[in-house]
Design a protein around this motif. Structure first.
Motif, short mmCIF file in Angstrom:
data_model
loop_
_atom_site.label_atom_id
_atom_site.label_comp_id
_atom_site.label_asym_id
_atom_site.label_seq_id
_atom_site.Cartn_x
_atom_site.Cartn_y
_atom_site.Cartn_z
N ILE A 88 0.78 -1.23 -0.14
CA ILE A 88 0.04 0.00 0.11
C ILE A 88 0.94 1.16 -0.08
CG2 ILE A 88 -1.67 1.43 1.54
CD1 ILE A 88 -2.96 -1.42 2.23
N LYS A 89 1.96 1.19 0.88
CA LYS A 89 2.94 2.28 0.90
C LYS A 89 3.40 2.59 -0.56
CE LYS A 89 6.95 3.89 3.49
NZ LYS A 89 8.05 3.46 4.24
N GLU A 90 3.92 1.56 -1.32
CA GLU A 90 4.67 1.77 -2.50
C GLU A 90 3.47 2.26 -3.53
OE1 GLU A 90 6.18 -2.22 -3.61
OE2 GLU A 90 7.64 -1.88 -1.96
N GLU A 91 2.43 1.70 -3.50
CA GLU A 91 1.35 2.28 -4.46
C GLU A 91 0.86 3.63 -4.24
OE1 GLU A 91 -2.02 -0.19 -3.97
OE2 GLU A 91 -0.96 -2.01 -4.85
N ARG A 92 0.94 4.02 -3.13
CA ARG A 92 0.58 5.28 -2.62
C ARG A 92 1.68 6.38 -3.13
NH1 ARG A 92 -0.41 6.09 3.44
NH2 ARG A 92 1.66 5.53 3.56
N GLU A 93 2.91 5.90 -2.90
CA GLU A 93 4.04 7.04 -3.43
C GLU A 93 4.03 6.80 -4.99
OE1 GLU A 93 7.60 4.78 -1.72
OE2 GLU A 93 7.19 5.81 0.23
N LYS A 94 3.94 5.75 -5.56
CA LYS A 94 3.47 5.86 -6.88
C LYS A 94 2.58 6.64 -7.39
CE LYS A 94 5.46 1.31 -8.05
NZ LYS A 94 4.94 -0.15 -8.41
N LEU A 95 1.64 6.99 -6.71
CA LEU A 95 0.32 7.85 -7.06
C LEU A 95 0.93 9.30 -6.77
CD1 LEU A 95 -2.89 5.98 -5.70
CD2 LEU A 95 -2.25 6.56 -8.03
N ILE A 96 1.43 9.39 -5.59
CA ILE A 96 1.90 10.98 -5.29
C ILE A 96 2.98 11.23 -6.71
CG2 ILE A 96 3.45 11.98 -3.78
CD1 ILE A 96 2.11 10.22 -1.36
N GLN A 97 3.67 10.29 -6.87
CA GLN A 97 4.79 10.77 -8.05
C GLN A 97 4.17 11.00 -9.11
OE1 GLN A 97 8.15 11.27 -7.38
NE2 GLN A 97 8.05 11.95 -9.52
N LYS A 98 3.10 10.39 -9.64
CA LYS A 98 2.42 10.65 -10.72
C LYS A 98 1.59 11.93 -10.46
CE LYS A 98 0.06 7.10 -12.58
NZ LYS A 98 -0.97 6.12 -12.92
N MET A 99 1.01 12.08 -9.56
CA MET A 99 0.41 13.38 -9.33
C MET A 99 1.46 14.59 -9.56
SD MET A 99 -2.51 12.50 -6.39
CE MET A 99 -2.61 14.13 -6.02
N SER A 100 2.38 14.50 -8.75
CA SER A 100 3.35 15.55 -8.81
C SER A 100 4.00 15.80 -10.01
CB SER A 100 4.63 15.26 -7.84
OG SER A 100 5.33 14.22 -7.93
N ASP A 101 4.11 14.82 -11.02
CA ASP A 101 4.62 14.88 -12.26
C ASP A 101 3.65 15.95 -13.16
OD1 ASP A 101 6.85 13.23 -11.81
OD2 ASP A 101 6.06 11.65 -12.74
N LYS A 102 2.36 15.75 -13.00
CA LYS A 102 1.47 16.45 -13.66
C LYS A 102 1.27 17.91 -12.97
CE LYS A 102 -1.60 12.71 -14.65
NZ LYS A 102 -2.79 11.97 -14.52
N CYS A 103 1.81 18.29 -11.94
CA CYS A 103 1.71 19.45 -11.01
C CYS A 103 2.47 20.50 -11.70
CB CYS A 103 1.54 19.42 -9.63
SG CYS A 103 0.19 18.68 -8.86
N MET A 104 2.38 21.66 -11.59
CA MET A 104 3.06 22.61 -12.10
C MET A 104 3.74 23.32 -10.80
SD MET A 104 2.16 26.23 -14.24
CE MET A 104 2.69 26.01 -15.74
N THR A 105 5.26 23.31 -10.71
CA THR A 105 5.87 23.82 -9.65
C THR A 105 6.07 25.36 -9.85
OG1 THR A 105 7.95 23.55 -10.69
CG2 THR A 105 6.99 21.82 -9.19
N ALA A 106 6.68 25.85 -8.99
CA ALA A 106 6.75 27.51 -9.07
C ALA A 106 7.62 27.91 -10.21
CB ALA A 106 7.38 28.01 -7.77
N SER A 107 8.83 26.97 -10.37
CA SER A 107 9.91 27.29 -11.29
C SER A 107 9.39 27.02 -12.61
CB SER A 107 10.99 26.25 -10.99
OG SER A 107 10.62 25.04 -11.21
#
Length: 52
Positions: free
Chosen positions: A24-43
């Motif tokens: 579950i922890k690994e799946e959650r980390e993968k989802l977080i990574q996928k979401m953060s890849d789609k998100c726009m950062t300040a830079s």
């Protein structure tokens, strides 16, 4: 009213509990990574505004 005492139902934890939690922890980390890849950062935002 109720006849007899209330019975306590206990479900034993499965031996694979730790394995399940790790999965579950690994799946959650993968989802977080996928979401953060789609998100726009300040830079990313400053880079996009400079290119206009």
């Amino acid at each position: 009213m109720r006849k007899g005492p209330i019975q306590c139902v206990r479900v034993p934890l499965y031996e694979s509990f730790d394995e399940d939690m790790e999965r579950i922890k690994e799946e959650r980390e993968k989802l977080i990574q996928k979401m953060s890849d789609k998100c726009m950062t300040a830079s990313d935002f400053t880079r996009n505004t400079k290119n206009r």
